[in-house]
Design a protein around this motif. Sequence first.
Motif, PDB file in Angstrom:
ATOM      1  N   ALA A  71      -6.418 -45.183   3.007  1.00  0.00           N
ATOM      2  CA  ALA A  71      -7.787 -44.685   2.837  1.00  0.00           C
ATOM      3  C   ALA A  71      -8.606 -44.948   4.096  1.00  0.00           C
ATOM      4  O   ALA A  71      -9.426 -44.110   4.498  1.00  0.00           O
ATOM      5  CB  ALA A  71      -8.442 -45.338   1.624  1.00  0.00           C
ATOM      6  N   PHE A  72      -8.380 -46.077   4.750  1.00  0.00           N
ATOM      7  CA  PHE A  72      -9.093 -46.398   5.985  1.00  0.00           C
ATOM      8  C   PHE A  72      -8.701 -45.409   7.091  1.00  0.00           C
ATOM      9  O   PHE A  72      -9.569 -44.904   7.804  1.00  0.00           O
ATOM     10  CB  PHE A  72      -8.805 -47.838   6.410  1.00  0.00           C
ATOM     11  N   ARG A  73      -7.400 -45.116   7.223  1.00  0.00           N
ATOM     12  CA  ARG A  73      -6.949 -44.140   8.224  1.00  0.00           C
ATOM     13  C   ARG A  73      -7.583 -42.772   7.965  1.00  0.00           C
ATOM     14  O   ARG A  73      -8.016 -42.081   8.893  1.00  0.00           O
ATOM     15  CB  ARG A  73      -5.425 -44.030   8.227  1.00  0.00           C
ATOM     16  N   GLU A  74      -7.664 -42.381   6.689  1.00  0.00           N
ATOM     17  CA  GLU A  74      -8.293 -41.106   6.347  1.00  0.00           C
ATOM     18  C   GLU A  74      -9.772 -41.120   6.717  1.00  0.00           C
ATOM     19  O   GLU A  74     -10.295 -40.151   7.268  1.00  0.00           O
ATOM     20  CB  GLU A  74      -8.130 -40.815   4.860  1.00  0.00           C
ATOM     21  N   LEU A  75     -10.463 -42.205   6.423  1.00  0.00           N
ATOM     22  CA  LEU A  75     -11.874 -42.331   6.770  1.00  0.00           C
ATOM     23  C   LEU A  75     -12.082 -42.203   8.273  1.00  0.00           C
ATOM     24  O   LEU A  75     -12.937 -41.435   8.727  1.00  0.00           O
ATOM     25  CB  LEU A  75     -12.426 -43.669   6.274  1.00  0.00           C
ATOM     26  N   ILE A  76     -11.296 -42.925   9.053  1.00  0.00           N
ATOM     27  CA  ILE A  76     -11.422 -42.862  10.511  1.00  0.00           C
ATOM     28  C   ILE A  76     -11.122 -41.455  11.018  1.00  0.00           C
ATOM     29  O   ILE A  76     -11.818 -40.931  11.896  1.00  0.00           O
ATOM     30  CB  ILE A  76     -10.496 -43.902  11.182  1.00  0.00           C
ATOM     31  N   GLY A  77     -10.106 -40.821  10.462  1.00  0.00           N
ATOM     32  CA  GLY A  77      -9.791 -39.448  10.852  1.00  0.00           C
ATOM     33  C   GLY A  77     -10.930 -38.493  10.580  1.00  0.00           C
ATOM     34  O   GLY A  77     -11.249 -37.634  11.415  1.00  0.00           O
ATOM     35  N   ARG A  78     -11.549 -38.641   9.418  1.00  0.00           N
ATOM     36  CA  ARG A  78     -12.679 -37.765   9.074  1.00  0.00           C
ATOM     37  C   ARG A  78     -13.879 -38.020   9.975  1.00  0.00           C
ATOM     38  O   ARG A  78     -14.589 -37.098  10.362  1.00  0.00           O
ATOM     39  CB  ARG A  78     -13.058 -37.942   7.606  1.00  0.00           C
ATOM     40  N   ILE A  79     -14.110 -39.290  10.322  1.00  0.00           N
ATOM     41  CA  ILE A  79     -15.219 -39.609  11.229  1.00  0.00           C
ATOM     42  C   ILE A  79     -14.959 -38.989  12.598  1.00  0.00           C
ATOM     43  O   ILE A  79     -15.826 -38.337  13.172  1.00  0.00           O
ATOM     44  CB  ILE A  79     -15.402 -41.138  11.345  1.00  0.00           C
ATOM     45  N   LYS A  80     -13.757 -39.174  13.133  1.00  0.00           N
ATOM     46  CA  LYS A  80     -13.426 -38.652  14.465  1.00  0.00           C
ATOM     47  C   LYS A  80     -13.469 -37.132  14.523  1.00  0.00           C
ATOM     48  O   LYS A  80     -13.826 -36.567  15.554  1.00  0.00           O
ATOM     49  CB  LYS A  80     -12.048 -39.135  14.890  1.00  0.00           C
ATOM     50  N   SER A  81     -13.117 -36.462  13.432  1.00  0.00           N
ATOM     51  CA  SER A  81     -13.101 -34.995  13.431  1.00  0.00           C
ATOM     52  C   SER A  81     -14.471 -34.387  13.146  1.00  0.00           C
ATOM     53  O   SER A  81     -14.619 -33.177  13.165  1.00  0.00           O
ATOM     54  CB  SER A  81     -12.106 -34.492  12.394  1.00  0.00           C
ATOM     55  N   GLY A  82     -15.459 -35.242  12.831  1.00  0.00           N
ATOM     56  CA  GLY A  82     -16.782 -34.737  12.501  1.00  0.00           C
ATOM     57  C   GLY A  82     -16.873 -34.250  11.070  1.00  0.00           C
ATOM     58  O   GLY A  82     -17.794 -33.541  10.711  1.00  0.00           O
TER      59      GLY A  82
END
Length: 65
Positions: A50-61
């Motif tokens: 879930a943390f990796r998904e959160l970071i991915g969503r933040i980085k992709s805008g």
Amino acid sequence: MDESRVTWRKSSRSLGNNEQCVEVASVSETVLIRDSKDGDGPRHIMTPAAFRELIGRIKSGGLNL
């Protein structure tokens, strides 16, 4: 959860003037997130996936931050 041996890491994106500081720590099979200005305050607890998904969503805008 005993946090006496937890190593917190400050986000590299946190502002230098400590206005927006986020820290993360890895404990067993969880990731902890906290506001570094409030070390005794609430924590968000999530799985590493879930943390990796959160970071991915933040980085992709993908989040309205």
